[in-house]
Design a protein around this motif. Structure first.
Motif, mmCIF file in Angstrom:
data_model
loop_
_atom_site.group_PDB
_atom_site.id
_atom_site.type_symbol
_atom_site.label_atom_id
_atom_site.label_comp_id
_atom_site.label_asym_id
_atom_site.label_seq_id
_atom_site.Cartn_x
_atom_site.Cartn_y
_atom_site.Cartn_z
ATOM 1 N N ALA A 165 2.384 1.896 -3.294
ATOM 2 C CA ALA A 165 1.414 2.488 -4.228
ATOM 3 C C ALA A 165 1.230 3.980 -3.932
ATOM 4 O O ALA A 165 1.103 4.796 -4.849
ATOM 5 C CB ALA A 165 0.078 1.760 -4.122
ATOM 6 N N LEU A 166 1.251 4.327 -2.641
ATOM 7 C CA LEU A 166 1.146 5.740 -2.261
ATOM 8 C C LEU A 166 2.347 6.520 -2.778
ATOM 9 O O LEU A 166 2.221 7.643 -3.264
ATOM 10 C CB LEU A 166 1.131 5.878 -0.739
ATOM 11 C CG LEU A 166 -0.198 5.911 -0.006
ATOM 12 C CD1 LEU A 166 0.044 6.144 1.478
ATOM 13 C CD2 LEU A 166 -1.116 6.993 -0.547
ATOM 14 N N ASP A 167 3.521 5.879 -2.655
ATOM 15 C CA ASP A 167 4.758 6.520 -3.105
ATOM 16 C C ASP A 167 4.685 6.809 -4.611
ATOM 17 O O ASP A 167 5.058 7.890 -5.074
ATOM 18 C CB ASP A 167 5.950 5.613 -2.771
ATOM 19 C CG ASP A 167 7.277 6.346 -2.937
ATOM 20 O OD1 ASP A 167 7.296 7.571 -2.724
ATOM 21 O OD2 ASP A 167 8.276 5.702 -3.281
ATOM 22 N N VAL A 168 4.178 5.836 -5.355
ATOM 23 C CA VAL A 168 4.046 5.999 -6.812
ATOM 24 C C VAL A 168 3.060 7.138 -7.116
ATOM 25 O O VAL A 168 3.319 7.993 -7.965
ATOM 26 C CB VAL A 168 3.573 4.677 -7.468
ATOM 27 C CG1 VAL A 168 3.182 4.901 -8.925
ATOM 28 C CG2 VAL A 168 4.658 3.621 -7.360
ATOM 29 N N ALA A 169 1.948 7.160 -6.363
ATOM 30 C CA ALA A 169 0.924 8.187 -6.609
ATOM 31 C C ALA A 169 1.397 9.582 -6.225
ATOM 32 O O ALA A 169 0.795 10.578 -6.630
ATOM 33 C CB ALA A 169 -0.349 7.847 -5.836
ATOM 34 N N SER A 170 2.464 9.649 -5.426
ATOM 35 C CA SER A 170 2.902 10.973 -4.940
ATOM 36 C C SER A 170 4.212 11.424 -5.580
ATOM 37 O O SER A 170 4.870 12.331 -5.081
ATOM 38 C CB SER A 170 3.049 10.939 -3.419
ATOM 39 O OG SER A 170 4.010 9.987 -3.050
ATOM 40 N N TYR A 203 0.834 -1.206 0.000
ATOM 41 C CA TYR A 203 0.000 0.000 0.000
ATOM 42 C C TYR A 203 0.873 1.262 0.000
ATOM 43 O O TYR A 203 0.630 2.195 -0.775
ATOM 44 C CB TYR A 203 -0.912 -0.004 1.228
ATOM 45 C CG TYR A 203 -1.758 1.232 1.343
ATOM 46 C CD1 TYR A 203 -2.930 1.353 0.607
ATOM 47 C CD2 TYR A 203 -1.372 2.295 2.155
ATOM 48 C CE1 TYR A 203 -3.691 2.510 0.676
ATOM 49 C CE2 TYR A 203 -2.125 3.449 2.230
ATOM 50 C CZ TYR A 203 -3.285 3.556 1.493
ATOM 51 O OH TYR A 203 -4.032 4.704 1.557
ATOM 52 N N LEU A 204 1.899 1.264 0.862
ATOM 53 C CA LEU A 204 2.770 2.450 0.948
ATOM 54 C C LEU A 204 3.539 2.665 -0.355
ATOM 55 O O LEU A 204 3.803 3.807 -0.752
ATOM 56 C CB LEU A 204 3.729 2.321 2.138
ATOM 57 C CG LEU A 204 3.060 2.413 3.514
ATOM 58 C CD1 LEU A 204 4.050 2.090 4.625
ATOM 59 C CD2 LEU A 204 2.450 3.793 3.748
ATOM 60 N N ALA A 211 -7.925 4.755 -1.023
ATOM 61 C CA ALA A 211 -7.142 4.364 -2.199
ATOM 62 C C ALA A 211 -6.049 5.411 -2.434
ATOM 63 O O ALA A 211 -6.303 6.604 -2.274
ATOM 64 C CB ALA A 211 -8.053 4.278 -3.423
ATOM 65 N N PRO A 212 -4.830 4.962 -2.798
ATOM 66 C CA PRO A 212 -3.703 5.908 -2.958
ATOM 67 C C PRO A 212 -4.031 7.134 -3.804
ATOM 68 O O PRO A 212 -3.693 8.254 -3.445
ATOM 69 C CB PRO A 212 -2.626 5.046 -3.609
ATOM 70 C CG PRO A 212 -2.920 3.675 -3.137
ATOM 71 C CD PRO A 212 -4.415 3.584 -3.031
ATOM 72 N N GLU A 213 -4.727 6.915 -4.911
ATOM 73 C CA GLU A 213 -4.997 8.062 -5.802
ATOM 74 C C GLU A 213 -6.028 9.033 -5.196
ATOM 75 O O GLU A 213 -6.112 10.185 -5.623
ATOM 76 C CB GLU A 213 -5.419 7.597 -7.206
ATOM 77 C CG GLU A 213 -6.611 6.690 -7.278
ATOM 78 C CD GLU A 213 -6.263 5.222 -7.028
ATOM 79 O OE1 GLU A 213 -7.153 4.386 -7.261
ATOM 80 O OE2 GLU A 213 -5.145 4.902 -6.591
ATOM 81 N N SER A 214 -6.804 8.545 -4.203
ATOM 82 C CA SER A 214 -7.745 9.470 -3.555
ATOM 83 C C SER A 214 -7.095 10.158 -2.355
ATOM 84 O O SER A 214 -7.521 11.213 -1.925
ATOM 85 C CB SER A 214 -9.007 8.727 -3.106
ATOM 86 O OG SER A 214 -8.738 7.942 -1.967
ATOM 87 N N VAL A 215 -6.031 9.540 -1.834
ATOM 88 C CA VAL A 215 -5.334 10.115 -0.674
ATOM 89 C C VAL A 215 -4.416 11.260 -1.112
ATOM 90 O O VAL A 215 -4.388 12.329 -0.509
ATOM 91 C CB VAL A 215 -4.509 9.028 0.054
ATOM 92 C CG1 VAL A 215 -3.578 9.636 1.086
ATOM 93 C CG2 VAL A 215 -5.444 8.015 0.708
#
Lengths: 102, 173
Positions: free
Chosen positions: B19-24, B16-17, B66-70
């Motif tokens: 995916a967050l890293d990728v989204a950010s 999950y983290l 979801a990463p893209e919503s965060v």
């Protein structure tokens, strides 16, 4: 919704006006408000508020182990919140009036 | 059993983290690290008391979002273009280029103005015209500097005392 994103910042500042708080606690309290989206979205918002100088962070011990990051409203944050409160009151009255005429 | 759950917890949280890293990726590094560290703390605290089942891990991650919503995504709204600004920059840069040979200081000032306005045009979306103004403004500024230096050199050099400074510029260029 763009308006919701703008307003939620001030909900967080208003929450911090009651005293320092940490992420989970803020998320818990704002979680039930309609303005708030997913809990995770709170953290980018807090990071942005910190960069703007409206909140400050400190690390404090937590009973759960790892240190907790506490957020505090700065003087600049208090001033911004006061300005928003005035603007919001006037905007709300104006919108209520328009909606009441429908 | 505990090991399996812990492994699942670690794997799911790390995935999950990641995916967050990728989204950010579009955010500055220090901001990205701050957000990821805060969310990691949030997840750890949520899972710190009580038994950790895979369902609970999944529920906590779903609650975070979801990463893209965060992570706020870059604003995709295209800034309103200002062609008149870019055309003004081009006009000023051309005048500046000509004046660089006749009145180098004024040519330099106009060229700098053209570069600044051209840069603003590029930032506001008029990339093609703005870049033309940047190039012409840059050439004008360079020409003004060369002309000014040549005139200065011609006016101070003993061998050029009888020479018209402007013809020295012409021959220098």
């Amino acid at each position: 919704m763009q308006m919701r994103k703008g307003v939620v910042e001030f909900c967080v500042l208003a929450r911090l006006a009651h005293g320092p708080s940490y992420g989970n606690q803020i998320a818990e309290e704002l979680g039930s408000t309609a303005a708030f989206g997913s809990r995770g979205s709170l953290y980018p918002l807090l990071a942005r508020l910190r960069r703007q100088g409206w909140v400050a962070t400190t690390l404090e011990d937590s009973p759960h182990g790892a240190a907790r990051r506490y957020y505090t409203l700065t003087d600049e944050g208090k001033a911004v919140l006061a300005t928003f409160q005035q603007a919001w009151t006037s905007l709300r009255e104006s919108v209520d009036q328009q909606l009441g005429e429908i | 059993m505990t090991t399996t759950i812990t492994t699942h917890k670690v794997a799911a949280v790390e995935k999950y983290l990641q995916a967050l890293d990728v989204a950010s990726q579009h955010l500055p590094a220090d901001e990205r690290h701050e957000i990821l560290a805060s969310i990691r703390d949030h997840i750890d605290e949520e899972l710190s008391d009580g038994p950790v089942s895979s369902d609970r891990v999944n529920a906590v991650l779903a609650d975070v979002g979801a990463p893209e919503s965060v992570i706020p995504q870059p604003d995709m709204v295209i800034a309103p273009q200002k062609p008149w600004l870019a055309w003004s920059a081009i006009a000023i840069s051309i005048v500046g280029l000509f004046l660089a040979f006749a009145l180098p200081p004024l040519g330099a000032v106009l060229s700098v103005a053209a570069i600044v306005i051209g840069w603003i045009s590029v930032r506001s979306g008029e990339r093609g015209l703005g870049r033309v103004a940047l190039v012409v403004g840059g050439v004008g500024l360079l020409a003004a500097i060369v002309v000014a230096l040549t005139l200065y050199s011609a006016s101070t050099h003993p061998s050029s005392q009888n020479q018209d400074p402007r013809s020295a510029v012409t021959s220098a260029l």
